[in-house]
Design an enzyme around this catalytic site. Sequence first.
Site, PDB file in Angstrom:
ATOM      1  N   THR A  61      12.626  42.110  62.264  1.00  0.00           N
ATOM      2  CA  THR A  61      11.472  42.211  63.161  1.00  0.00           C
ATOM      3  C   THR A  61      10.893  40.867  63.597  1.00  0.00           C
ATOM      4  O   THR A  61       9.857  40.836  64.257  1.00  0.00           O
ATOM      5  CB  THR A  61      10.350  43.037  62.496  1.00  0.00           C
ATOM      6  OG1 THR A  61       9.986  42.413  61.251  1.00  0.00           O
ATOM      7  CG2 THR A  61      10.809  44.463  62.235  1.00  0.00           C
ATOM      8  N   TYR A 124      15.761  40.886  70.087  1.00  0.00           N
ATOM      9  CA  TYR A 124      15.194  41.940  69.248  1.00  0.00           C
ATOM     10  C   TYR A 124      15.268  43.290  69.954  1.00  0.00           C
ATOM     11  O   TYR A 124      15.752  44.277  69.390  1.00  0.00           O
ATOM     12  CB  TYR A 124      13.747  41.595  68.899  1.00  0.00           C
ATOM     13  CG  TYR A 124      12.979  42.732  68.253  1.00  0.00           C
ATOM     14  CD1 TYR A 124      13.290  43.152  66.968  1.00  0.00           C
ATOM     15  CD2 TYR A 124      11.943  43.374  68.924  1.00  0.00           C
ATOM     16  CE1 TYR A 124      12.593  44.183  66.369  1.00  0.00           C
ATOM     17  CE2 TYR A 124      11.243  44.405  68.335  1.00  0.00           C
ATOM     18  CZ  TYR A 124      11.572  44.814  67.065  1.00  0.00           C
ATOM     19  OH  TYR A 124      10.892  45.843  66.467  1.00  0.00           O
ATOM     20  N   LYS A 128      17.653  46.513  68.864  1.00  0.00           N
ATOM     21  CA  LYS A 128      17.025  47.792  68.516  1.00  0.00           C
ATOM     22  C   LYS A 128      17.561  48.913  69.400  1.00  0.00           C
ATOM     23  O   LYS A 128      17.777  50.038  68.930  1.00  0.00           O
ATOM     24  CB  LYS A 128      15.510  47.691  68.635  1.00  0.00           C
ATOM     25  CG  LYS A 128      14.837  46.829  67.581  1.00  0.00           C
ATOM     26  CD  LYS A 128      15.068  47.366  66.159  1.00  0.00           C
ATOM     27  CE  LYS A 128      14.313  48.646  65.895  1.00  0.00           C
ATOM     28  NZ  LYS A 128      14.530  49.137  64.508  1.00  0.00           N
TER      29      LYS A 128
END
Length: 299
Positions: A61, A124, A128
């Site tokens: 994250t 990121y 995801k």
Amino acid sequence: MKILVTGGSGQVGSELLHALTGLGALYAPNRSQLDLTDLKKLREVIRDMKPDLIVNPAAYTAVDKAETEPELAALLNAHAPAVMAEEAQKLGAAMIHYSTDYVFDGMSNHPYAETDRANPQSVYGRTKLEGELAVSSVCEAHWIFRTSWVYGVHGGNFLKTILRLAAERETLRIVADQYGAPTWARLIAQKTADALSVAIKTGGIAACPGTYHLCAGGIATWHEYACYIVDRAQELGVPLALTSASIEPISTEAYPLPASRPRSSRLATDKFQQTFQLKFPCWQGDVNACLSEFLQKHD
């Protein structure tokens, strides 16, 4: 029901361990017992345990750091979930996987629905989305819960950062042209448990698989969110060097970061609410509750 929970020490994972209690036998291995970067070991753990449900809040994250660590971000956000989904499917098990508003580019003028086109603008976000696609394409009985602006008592997050900076500084500059819904990790965990309770009575996850948006109600900018945190903390008697009036609103361009953020992270939650007959509270009440709990623990 045997439930495997990854990332049990994280913001969402730690809350899930409380919320899911009573719905099954929970197994939450720590990092030394289950290193998600070791895909072979991950397969072995799942095959040995034979869970009925895998719940995966674990993720890479560090949004900005991911720009220089794309392989590690992909390993944790895409490849590990793919392995979990493959093993769940082989076992006839279900899987709950958590994703993010960062799969969107943030250019929409309306809250994003689950059917809107994903167009991530960062490593990121891309990793995801790859994880989402891996899970949805392999595991038939799956839920993907996209959420946004997560905070909690555990782990690092915006709420705790603002509290720290407000105690140290007399001025702050916070972005005021990005929009989203601050969402308490406990809300995510509790609504997951509530949805699971509903599904168990109506055919399980396999009866209503798919992607759902799960976040608090209402909308805020990062600037509005920061001001709210400072105001509430002062009302609770926290000595701060900063007041909300001293927080300067700035543009995204005035605070450049390595990873691009969506200008609009607004997520439409109608599908979740209608499917499970559950409602989401506005974000302010949860911030109040989380802030009070955090301050009590650090008094």
